[in-house]
Write a protein that holds these residues in place. Sequence first.
Motif, PDB file in Angstrom:
ATOM      1  N   HIS A 179       0.855  -1.185   0.000  1.00 36.39           N
ATOM      2  CA  HIS A 179       0.000   0.000   0.000  1.00 36.39           C
ATOM      3  C   HIS A 179       0.896   1.242   0.000  1.00 36.39           C
ATOM      4  N   VAL A 180       0.780   2.053  -1.033  1.00 40.71           N
ATOM      5  CA  VAL A 180       1.555   3.297  -1.135  1.00 40.71           C
ATOM      6  C   VAL A 180       0.559   4.444  -1.201  1.00 40.71           C
ATOM      7  N   THR A 181       0.636   5.367  -0.233  1.00 41.88           N
ATOM      8  CA  THR A 181      -0.273   6.512  -0.191  1.00 41.88           C
ATOM      9  C   THR A 181       0.524   7.794  -0.201  1.00 41.88           C
ATOM     10  N   ALA A 186      -0.352  11.995   0.517  1.00 41.63           N
ATOM     11  CA  ALA A 186      -1.379  12.975   0.953  1.00 41.63           C
ATOM     12  C   ALA A 186      -2.684  12.261   1.292  1.00 41.63           C
ATOM     13  N   ASP A 187      -2.548  11.115   2.008  1.00 41.60           N
ATOM     14  CA  ASP A 187      -3.688  10.326   2.467  1.00 41.60           C
ATOM     15  C   ASP A 187      -4.516   9.747   1.330  1.00 41.60           C
ATOM     16  N   ARG A 188      -3.936   9.683   0.129  1.00 44.40           N
ATOM     17  CA  ARG A 188      -4.634   9.076  -1.002  1.00 44.40           C
ATOM     18  C   ARG A 188      -3.766   7.986  -1.618  1.00 44.40           C
ATOM     19  N   GLN A 189      -4.398   6.894  -2.051  1.00 43.70           N
ATOM     20  CA  GLN A 189      -3.657   5.825  -2.704  1.00 43.70           C
ATOM     21  C   GLN A 189      -3.064   6.360  -4.019  1.00 43.70           C
ATOM     22  N   VAL A 190      -1.792   6.024  -4.249  1.00 47.54           N
ATOM     23  CA  VAL A 190      -1.172   6.432  -5.506  1.00 47.54           C
ATOM     24  C   VAL A 190      -1.660   5.510  -6.604  1.00 47.54           C
ATOM     25  N   PRO A 191      -1.551   5.908  -7.855  1.00 50.80           N
ATOM     26  CA  PRO A 191      -2.002   5.037  -8.954  1.00 50.80           C
ATOM     27  C   PRO A 191      -1.343   3.663  -8.892  1.00 50.80           C
ATOM     28  N   GLY A 192      -2.176   2.615  -8.993  1.00 47.72           N
ATOM     29  CA  GLY A 192      -1.694   1.242  -8.951  1.00 47.72           C
ATOM     30  C   GLY A 192      -1.691   0.623  -7.588  1.00 47.72           C
ATOM     31  N   SER A 193      -1.790   1.437  -6.542  1.00 46.78           N
ATOM     32  CA  SER A 193      -1.774   0.921  -5.172  1.00 46.78           C
ATOM     33  C   SER A 193      -3.153   0.414  -4.808  1.00 46.78           C
TER      34      SER A 193
END
Length: 1218
Positions: free
Chosen positions: A1118-1120, A1122-1129
Motif C-alpha cells: 500500500h503506497v499513499t 497525501a492520504d490518497r492511494q497512488v495510482p496502482g496501489s
Amino acid sequence: MNETRSIEARGFNQPSGDDRWISIQKKTFTNWVNEQLKSSGNKVSDLATDFSDGYKLVILMEALTSEDGCQWKKVLGPFSNRKPNKTQLRVHQMETVEFALNIMKFEKLDLTNIGASDIVDQNLKLILGVVWKLILKFQIGSSGRGPQGKTKRNLLDLVNTLLPDLGGVKNFSSDWNSGVALSALCNYCDPSMFPDWREMNDSDKLSNCRQAIQQAQSRLKVPQLITPEDMASSELDDQSGMTYISYFLADDGPVSASLLKWVQTKIPDQRVKNFGSDWRTGITLCALNNAVFPGSCPDYQSMDARDKVNNSQKAIALCSKNGIESVLIAQELSADEPSTVAIMNQVAKFQHVKPPQTKSGGRDRDSNPLPQQQSRPHLTHQNELANGGVEEEPLVKVRQAAANQNSALQSAPPPRQFSNNYSFSPSNSGGGMIHSGNTSNNNNNYQQVDKPTPSHAFTSPPPKEFSSSFDEPDNEVSSMNTQDNNLYSGNKSPIMSHRNTGRQVSNANSYSTKKFVSAINSPGSLVSPGVPQQFADNEREMDKSSNSYTSQLNSATLELDSRTTGGYRSPKGNCPAVFIGDMVKFNLSLPARTDLKDIAISVDSPSGTKQQSPVDNITRQGANKAVVSVSPNETGDHFVICSIRNKPVRGTPFEMFVLPTKDQIILQQSESATVVNTRVEYVVDCGCSVGDMISFRCVGPDNNPLNCTQQHNNATNSALQKFSFTPKLLGHYNISALFNGENVMNSPSLHTVFNPNKVHISGIKDVNVGQTITIALDLREAGPGEPEVNIVQNVMQQKVSLKSGPQMGQYIGMFKTANTGPHLAYVYLHNALVNGRPIEFNVGSGGALIKCYGMGLQKGVEDVESSFTVDASKAYKQLDNLQVTVEGANSLAKCSVQRNDNNTFTATYRPVEVGFYEVSVHADGEAVTGSPYKVKVINPRKVKCTQLYESFMDSDGQVKLELNKRFSLSFDTSNAGPGDFGAKVSGPSGNLVPCSLEKDKLLSLHTVNFMPKSRGRYEINLTLDELPIPRSPLIGVTRDNSVKNIGEITCSGRGLENPRVKEETMFTIDTSQALVPGEPEVRMSGLHGDVKVEVSKKSDTIYHATYNPYMQGMYLMHVTYADRQVPGSPFKVIVQPSVNSQSVEAFGPGLKEGVIGRPIKFGVDTRAARPGNDKSKLFHEFLARKPGGRLNARKIMPANQNSVFLLEEKWALFHSSS
C-alpha cells in the motif's frame, strides 16, 4: 384519509406507506389504557413492552371488569398480583399473558388467531388490535363480536342527530380535523362554551382543536386522550377519533347529561335518570311524544308497565305518526340491555321538531260560536320584539265562559316595543273571558294586571312572567308553560295558577311549579297564594248562581283533626306529618242539605297517582259537619283535595307529609366485615326524607361507643342517610340505626373487623403427586372469622376442608393433588386475600421437583466450558442418580457433574462445534422440569470479514474514513453458529453514531453501514451474541477528501517484482509530478502478517522503500501520498522462497518403516536446493506426523558442509503405544 382503516386480530390490514397513523393510534390507545389504570396506580408507557409480561394486561382487565365484581375470578381464580422482575423467564410471561387472554374470553371477546406468544413477542399491531377490542367492549359498548361498522354508524347517526347544522359527519377522522365539529359537540353539552362555532375558520385547524380539547377536559371532564396536533392531522384514523369522541357520547358523558336534562324538563313526572332501563317499558317514549306533540298519547299514565313490547310498538308508531324518524324497533327498545346510543339518538330527534300550533283567525265578538270540540283549548303565546325576534312567555290560562264570546283572540298592536299575542282553540262552544296577571319575584303572590278582557296589550315592558286565563263553561283550565330565554333581567319567579276565589292554601310557598301545573289540569285545581280580593270577587261573581245552596258552598271548609297526627311535622317543618297506613281524619264544614255522595275526596301522591277516598270514609256528624278519613299508601308530600259538587272547598288542597314506618326503613351495608383501620360506611334507606328522625349508634368490641360521622346528604330532600366510622380494634362491632327511637330493619347489625396480614400460614411446600400436604392457619392475631383455602392450577380449583386446631383461632387442613406442575394456594379471611398474594408450590413426580438454571442452559461458545446448576434441594430424598447429556448435531460434548452442598449439582461441558445442542437432565430416570433444554453454541472467532482488512486500513492499522462518505463492511457468519451479529459505532465525542445493519439470511452476510460526520477517531464494535469478533473494536480516523487529484506518483523497482525470503529489497517512489505537497507512506501486508517497510528520502521528489520479507507468499504493498492511494496501489507482490524445496532429496530405510520405541534412520540431501552460488547457512525443519495428520514431533538441525543430514534421534511421540 381512508375511512376503512381498522385493526384486525391478525395481519392488521392497513395501507402501506406512511405509518404516522399507527403512531397516533398507539398514543391514543396508550392514554385510554392509562385512564383505566388510574385507580390501580399503574401506568404504561409503551403498549408492546409493558404488556409483554402480561402483568399490566391482567391489571387492566381487573379495572375494566371491576363494575361487575370481576366475575371471572369465580372461574379462573384471582390474580396473584405479583410484579414481574427483569429475570422473569419466558414461560412465566406466557402464563401471565394466557391468564389475561382467558379473562377476555370469559368476557366474550373474540380472540381468533391471537395467542400469548404474539403479545410476549411484542407484536405491536396485534396488541393495538387487542386494545381496540377492549375499547369496543368496555368504552363504546359494543360486544366486539359484531361488525365494527355498525357501531361506527350508530355513533355517527347520533352525532348527526345532535348537530344537524354540520351538514353530515361521515367519519371520525378527516371530518374532525378542523376542530369545528368538536367545538359544536362541546357547545351542545354546554351552550356557553362555543356559541360562535358556526363562524369558526376551518383552516385554523390546530387552534380550533387545541381550544376544544382543552375546554372539554376542564369543563366537561373529558380526558385528553388525543393531542390537538393529532386531532388536526390528516393521518388521524377512525379508531383513535372514535375512542376520544366516545367519551362525549358515553352513558355518563356530557351529551347524555345535557339530553337527559332536556328530557326531565319535558316529562318531569316520569323521573327519567338514564337512557337505558328507564325506557324499556315504552311508557317513557310515549310520554315524550305526548309532551312534544300534546294529545298524541293522553293515556300513557294508565299503560301497563309489564306489557313492554306492545308499549314499545305503540311508542315507535307514535314517533312515525308525528314525523320522527324511528331508529329502533320494539324488540330493541324493550330488550333487557337496550342500546343507550340508539335511545339517545331516538330522543335527540325530538329536539329538532316544533310541535304543531293551532292557528287562530280573527272573529268578532258577535260572530257565530264555534262548534263544540272534545279537546281542551290549546293556547299559544309569543312575545314579539321590535326587531322581529320571537320570545315565548311562561304561562297563559284561558277559560271559556259564555256562548257568544270570541274564541280566537289577538292582542292589539303594541303601542311601544312589546306586545303579547295569544291564540287558542276552544274546546266548548260559548263565550269566555281572559284574565291576565303576573307573579312577584319576592312573595310568589299572583297580581292581576287588568280586568278580564278579550285582549290585553302592555304599554311598557311586560313582567318577567305573565299569565292570562279564559273561563270555560265547564270550569276547565287550559294552560301553556313556555320559556322567556332571559328576555328580561332578574331571577325567574315560580309560576302560580289561579282558579276559584275564596279558597286558601296552607304553606303555599312550599308548592313547586310542577305541583301546581299538575293540579290545574284536574278537578279541584289549586289556587295561587295571595290572590287579591277584588280578583276573587270577580270570579265569585262569575261562579254565582241564583241558587242559595251554591252560595253556601263558598263557606265549606276542610280542616285537619290534629289529634290524628301525633304532633309530627314534615322534614321541612312546613306541614303536618303522619305515618304511612295511618287513618288521617279531617273535619269538613258543609251546607246542611249536602248529600255525602256529592263530596269528593282525592289525595295526590308523589308518584303522580291520585288516590280516591270512598264514600264510606266520610261520616256525617251533625247537619253541617262531616269527618273525612284518608289513609295514604305512599311516603312523601301529599295533597288532599276536597270538593262538593265539583266545587273545591276552602282549605284544599291540604298538604301533609307521610313518613315511613320503622319496618320500611332499611339499614344497608356493603360488607359485613372490613379490614382494621379501613373506613366503614352504612346507609339507611328511608324511602323518603325523614330529616333528623334517624340516629346511629356504634359500640366497639371493648363496649365503648365510637364517634360516627353522619352524612345527611341534604337530608331534607334525600331518602338516604349515611354514617361512617374507622375501627381501630379487632373484633365485633354492634351497629344500630334508630327511627324515632326504634330499631329499623336489619338493626342492630354485627360488623366484624379483622387483619388478613396477621394470619400465620405453615405447612405448604413442594411435594410429589399423591403426597398429603398439611396446612396450618393461626388467626389469633388476625381477629374473628372463618378462613378459606383454595388450591388453583390453571383453571382447576380445589377447596380445602378446614377443621379447628388445638387452640381457639387455629385451623388445620389436609389435601392431595393429582396433577403435576406449579400450584397456587389462596388463603382468604372474609374474602380478603391473606398477605395480599397466594403461596406458590410445585407438585411433581421425582424430577419434577428439581430445577435447573444457569447460562449453560441458554448459550455457549465452541471449545469453551459452559456450566449450569441442578437444584434438587426441594426433593424429599438425596439425589444419587443424576444423568446429564449434551448432544450437538454431529457431536456429543463431554460433560462432568460435581455434587455441591444442600443436594445441588454443577454440570460442566465443552461443546466442540457450533450450532444447537440439546441438554437433557434426568433424575432417577425421569426428566426434570424443562428438560431437554435447547442451547445455541457460537464461535465469534469464526466471523470473517469479506474484505481484506489491509484494503481499508492505513499503515497504522486504522480504518481509513472519509468525511460525509458512507463506509461499509461485510461479515460472513455462516461458520460462526446461530448467534446475533451486532454493530455499534461511537464517534469522536463518545456518542453513538447512526449505524444500519443489513442482513442477508440466505448467505449469512451482515453489512455494517455508517457515515462519519465530523473529524476525529471512530470506534467500531462488532459482536456475535454480544461477544467481540476478532480485531474488534476497529479504530477509524477520518481524512479530508476535498483533494480529488494528487498528481502522477510513480513506483518502480525490484521490490515490486520478485523479492525473495530474507533478502533485503527496495523500490523507488517518484513524486516529481505531484500536484499537492506531502510525503509517501508505505505498508506491506500479507496473510502471515505485516512486513516492516522503511521509507527514506533521497531527494526532494525521490524516495526509497526498503523491506526484508521473512516468509514467502502473496503480499499487498500500500503506497499513499497525501492520504490518497497512488495510482496502482495496492501493488500485488509475491515473495519467492530463498531455496528450491523441490531439489531436496530424502533417503534411507527410516522413510519406509520403523519399530515403535526404536530409532528411525534416514538422510536428507539439500545441496541442489541452493540458488546460484549462495553459500549462506541453512536451517532445516523436519516434521513427523501421525497418519491422522496431527503434528507429533518437530526437530531443527544445523547443516554440515555437504548439506547432507543423517537422522538417528528417537522421536518422543513415536514412543507411544498408539
